[in-house]
Design a protein around this motif. Structure first.
Motif, PDB file in Angstrom:
ATOM      1  N   ASP A   1      12.026  -0.089   4.517  1.00  0.00           N
ATOM      2  CA  ASP A   1      10.618   0.004   4.887  1.00  0.00           C
ATOM      3  C   ASP A   1       9.928   1.008   3.973  1.00  0.00           C
ATOM      4  O   ASP A   1      10.071   2.209   4.144  1.00  0.00           O
ATOM      5  CB  ASP A   1      10.496   0.423   6.362  1.00  0.00           C
ATOM      6  CG  ASP A   1       9.111   0.099   6.917  1.00  0.00           C
ATOM      7  OD1 ASP A   1       8.201  -0.198   6.111  1.00  0.00           O
ATOM      8  OD2 ASP A   1       8.956   0.126   8.150  1.00  0.00           O
ATOM      9  N   GLU A   2       9.184   0.490   3.019  1.00  0.00           N
ATOM     10  CA  GLU A   2       8.492   1.316   2.025  1.00  0.00           C
ATOM     11  C   GLU A   2       9.404   2.372   1.406  1.00  0.00           C
ATOM     12  O   GLU A   2       9.110   3.564   1.463  1.00  0.00           O
ATOM     13  CB  GLU A   2       7.255   1.972   2.653  1.00  0.00           C
ATOM     14  CG  GLU A   2       6.273   0.931   3.186  1.00  0.00           C
ATOM     15  CD  GLU A   2       4.989   1.568   3.725  1.00  0.00           C
ATOM     16  OE1 GLU A   2       4.502   2.505   3.077  1.00  0.00           O
ATOM     17  OE2 GLU A   2       4.509   1.113   4.780  1.00  0.00           O
TER      18      GLU A   2
ATOM     19  N   SER B   1       6.404  -3.611   9.455  1.00  0.00           N
ATOM     20  CA  SER B   1       7.509  -2.836  10.027  1.00  0.00           C
ATOM     21  C   SER B   1       8.056  -3.538  11.264  1.00  0.00           C
ATOM     22  O   SER B   1       9.267  -3.570  11.498  1.00  0.00           O
ATOM     23  CB  SER B   1       7.047  -1.424  10.394  1.00  0.00           C
ATOM     24  OG  SER B   1       6.638  -0.744   9.233  1.00  0.00           O
TER      25      SER B   1
END
Ligand SMILES: Nc1ncnc2c1ncn2[C@@H]1O[C@H](COP(=O)(O)OP(=O)(O)OP(=O)(O)O)[C@@H](O)[C@H]1O
Ligand SMILES: [Mg+2]
Lengths: 388, 231
Positions: B168-169, B47
């Motif tokens: 992010d994911e 991240s």
């Protein structure tokens, strides 16, 4: 949707909380306008103004509603610089019903109208007043309101004075009327000689004195001289210029202005806390969201400005409603006769300036309450917001 | 110079008196049109790396150049403007504003442009059509499924037509079916709309949708080869 729309939607999202905050502020500003305007009126010299500059008022030292000996009239008349002394007494009158309150003073007609030239009366009515034992004159408005006619016998009830037979209802003959030259002069005047001989307490006392002096510059000196004449007697007095003594009179009724300021201060301190709490909660709930908005590209300044705008809206909107309702309330009360006796209707300029100061106050409150959330919004980094 | 280039990037966080070394002397270069999957254990700095590329955080040392801009030399408001024009963000938990409808959520980035109200609305609807959710324009996030919310978030990320998508994911909170839809959508955005995509994921199956995969371990990048050759 625009920036304004966004702020608005934010304000609306916690409906109950926003409503409660609004309601709190609405009541506070309603009180502020109503009480604030009245407080201003109490502190204005609406009655005396310039005319009162050459008049002193002398009353009992410790309580203005106590009597003082009538002989003081003659004694004070002897002093250098004093032109004329007249006296009045508090009668506490009403017509028919106690709710029809009349400001009623027994006076000495031979001196009263000379000391108070702003009570304009015709020679004919003045002569009749001087010559009629139970004479009474009233302001033209009162005469018209109750549809009295010259020559009528008018029953006047008193809250204070009974006649010798114990009856609190007196009868006076309306012998004329006067035209007030200023707003707020509404006293019904009674023949003092008759009042003095007929009242159950007996003769020899008057309520207070009005002293016409030659030179307003000498007022402080004369006032001190008069007070010192009686300082060691059983009836000491206090003398002040008329406007000063009006203020003192009103101050006796629980120091209205101070009391109102106290109430208002408490009210505003409370709403400051209420608003601050609302904004602090709003900020805390939105930290993650603010992070998202910053990520999207909204800059720190714009988001801070939105937060501040929200706080200002939160306080100014209910203030507008409160001010409008407060003004409406005052005007409604002012146009109903009986209540108007106790609650002076503020003149339009006073109302408007109170309204303007309320809105300024509301905006100030908004800035104060919004400043910290706005600054925190500006300073918060995206990474911190996402980890919060 | 590559489209996205990181040279000797170091990122430390001060945690009280302690210093956390997250990224150590990291180098990366990506060409325009790439679709990179970034994998690695929790806490490895994925991240953090994404935040540096997306311009929402600054490196402790080193150079980050993205789409011709040297991010390290930009002020916070310059960065904000740059992000609004160049980057679309997609997060694991969608991060939609709950009190706005899908359409208004998508419209949000356009508030930063000169478009007028009806143009903004039109563009928002186009973006929603791209993610096949134009029929849910008036729904609030709470009335949508996770997969639908993530598609709204993707519509929001692409509405201002940025060159780069940073995710992010994006499938981390979704079931297999919804995840497949999101990944298919990202592939379309990469291949047809020519978006450069960097996606963090824990899921090897998700990573297979990307053109390249990189592993991050304790702040160091480890190449793991190409999954398939782009056509
Ligand atoms: N704002 C911060 N302050 C202090 N430490 C931080 C901060 N952000 C990240 N870290 C630390 O940096 C390290 C890497 O964090 P990062 O979020 O980049 O990991 P990640 O690879 O994304 O992990 P995950 O897969 O769990 O999301 C972690 O040890 C984390 O505690
Ligand atoms: Mg992470």
């Amino acid at each position: 949707m625009t920036g304004v729309g966004f702020v608005w939607k934010n304000l609306y999202r916690k409906k109950t909380r926003t409503f409660l905050t609004f309601f709190c502020l609405f009541i506070a500003f309603l009180l502020y306008v109503a009480l604030g305007s009245i407080a201003v009126v109490f502190s204005l010299d609406t009655v005396s103004g310039e005319l009162g500059a050459n008049r002193l008022q002398t009353s009992a030292k410790y309580s203005m509603i106590d009597d003082i000996p009538k002989r003081y009239v003659d004694e004070i008349s002897q002093l250098d610089g004093v032109e004329l002394v007249t006296h009045m007494s508090w009668f506490g009158g009403y017509y028919q019903e106690p709710s029809n309150m009349l400001v009623t003073f027994p006076v000495d007609p031979s001196t009263f109208f000379r000391v108070y030239p702003e009570y304009e009366i015709s020679d004919e009515h003045l002569t009749a007043f001087l010559e009629t034992r139970r004479g009474m004159v009233a302001p033209i408005e009162t005469v018209e309101r109750y549809q009295w006619k010259v020559g009528d016998i008018i029953p006047i009830g008193s809250d204070i004075y009974a006649q010798k037979d114990g009856n609190y209802t007196w009868e006076f003959e309306l012998v004329g009327y006067y035209t007030p030259s200023q707003e707020g002069m509404s006293a019904v005047l009674l023949q003092f000689d008759y009042f003095e001989e007929a009242n159950a307490f007996g003769p020899g006392s008057v309520g207070w004195l009005a002293i016409q002096i030659a030179d307003p510059e000498l007022a402080p000196e004369l006032a001190q001289k008069i007070d010192s004449m009686y300082i060691n007697s059983s009836d000491p007095v206090r003398t002040a210029t008329e406007s000063e003594s009006n203020r003192q009179f009103l101050a006796q009724y629980g120091n209205i202005t101070l009391m109102m300021s106290g109430i208002l201060l408490a009210v505003f301190f409370t709403i400051l806390l209420v608003c601050a709490n609302t904004m602090a909660q709003a900020f805390r709930e939105r930290i993650a969201e603010l992070g998202v908005l910053k990520t999207i590209g909204f800059n720190d300044f714009r988001l801070g400005f939105w937060m501040l705008s929200e706080a200002i809206l939160l306080s100014v909107l209910p203030a507008i409603f409160g001010v409008v309702f407060g003004m409406g309330l005052l005007m409604a009360v002012g146009s109903s006769g009986a209540a108007a006796m106790f609650v002076p209707t503020p003149p339009m300029p006073v109302l408007l300036s109170t309204a303007a100061s309320s809105l300024a106050l509301a905006a100030g409150l908004g800035v104060l309450v919004g400043a910290i959330p706005a600054l925190s919004t500006t300073r918060m980094t995206i990474v911190d917001a996402m980890h919060a | 110079m590559a489209f996205i280039e990181l040279n000797n990037v170091v990122k430390n966080y001060a945690k009280g008196s302690e210093v956390v070394h997250v990224l150590q002397d990291l180098n990366l270069s990506l060409e325009a049109g790439d679709f990179l999957a970034l994998m690695g254990p929790s806490g490895s700095g994925k991240s953090t790396l994404l935040n540096l590329i997306g311009g929402i955080d600054q490196p402790t040392a080193g150079r980050v150049v993205v789409a011709g801009s040297e991010l390290g030399s930009m002020s916070s408001s310059q960065l904000a403007k740059w992000r609004s024009e160049s980057i679309g963000f997609v997060f694991q938990f969608y991060n939609l504003l709950p009190f706005l409808t899908a359409q208004r959520n998508v419209e949000l980035p356009l508030l930063l442009t000169n478009l007028n109200g009806s143009q903004r609305k039109e563009n928002a609807m186009t973006a929603l059509r791209t993610v096949s959710l134009d029929d849910r324009a008036k729904h609030k996030p709470g009335e949508l499924s996770g997969g639908q919310q993530q598609r709204v978030a993707i519509a929001r990320a692409i509405v201002a037509d940025p060159q780069i998508l940073v995710c992010d994911e994006p499938t981390g909170d979704l079931d297999r079916q919804s995840a497949q839809e999101i990944l298919a959508l990202l592939e379309i955005l990469n291949e047809q709309f020519k978006k450069t995509i960097i996606m963090v994921t824990h899921d090897p199956l998700a990573a297979e949708h990307a053109k390249n995969i990189l592993h991050l371990d304790k702040g160091v990048l480890v190449e793991s080869g190409q999954t398939e050759v782009a056509t």
